[in-house]
Design a protein around this motif. Structure first.
Motif: not given
Length: 76
Positions: A41, A44, A46
């Motif tokens: 990821s 952040d 995501t």
């Protein structure tokens, strides 16, 4: 008749090629991790689309293979 000896390989070029080969190994390692189900990821949190990442890495490795072959041919 004497032949001119082949010039010694450029140490900087040789070192750069070895670093490039190491980057290829890292990309292959990442592909292996993806095949084993790894996910990554962004900072952040995501998630990264692993199918796209796999495709990107496969294209990167193929390009690196071509470039390494070309560099090795030109180095003699």
């Amino acid at each position: 008749m004497s032949q001119t000896p082949d010039p010694a390989p450029d140490p900087e070029a040789t070192a750069a090629l070895e670093r490039f080969k190491a980057q290829r190994v890292t990309a292959i390692y990442r592909l292996d991790l993806i095949a084993k189900g790894a996910t990554i990821s962004y900072e952040d949190g995501t998630p990264i689309d692993m199918a796209s990442e796999k495709t990107r890495l496969e294209a990167l490795v193929a390009d690196m293979d071509r470039r390494i072959a070309r560099l090795e041919r030109s180095a003699g």
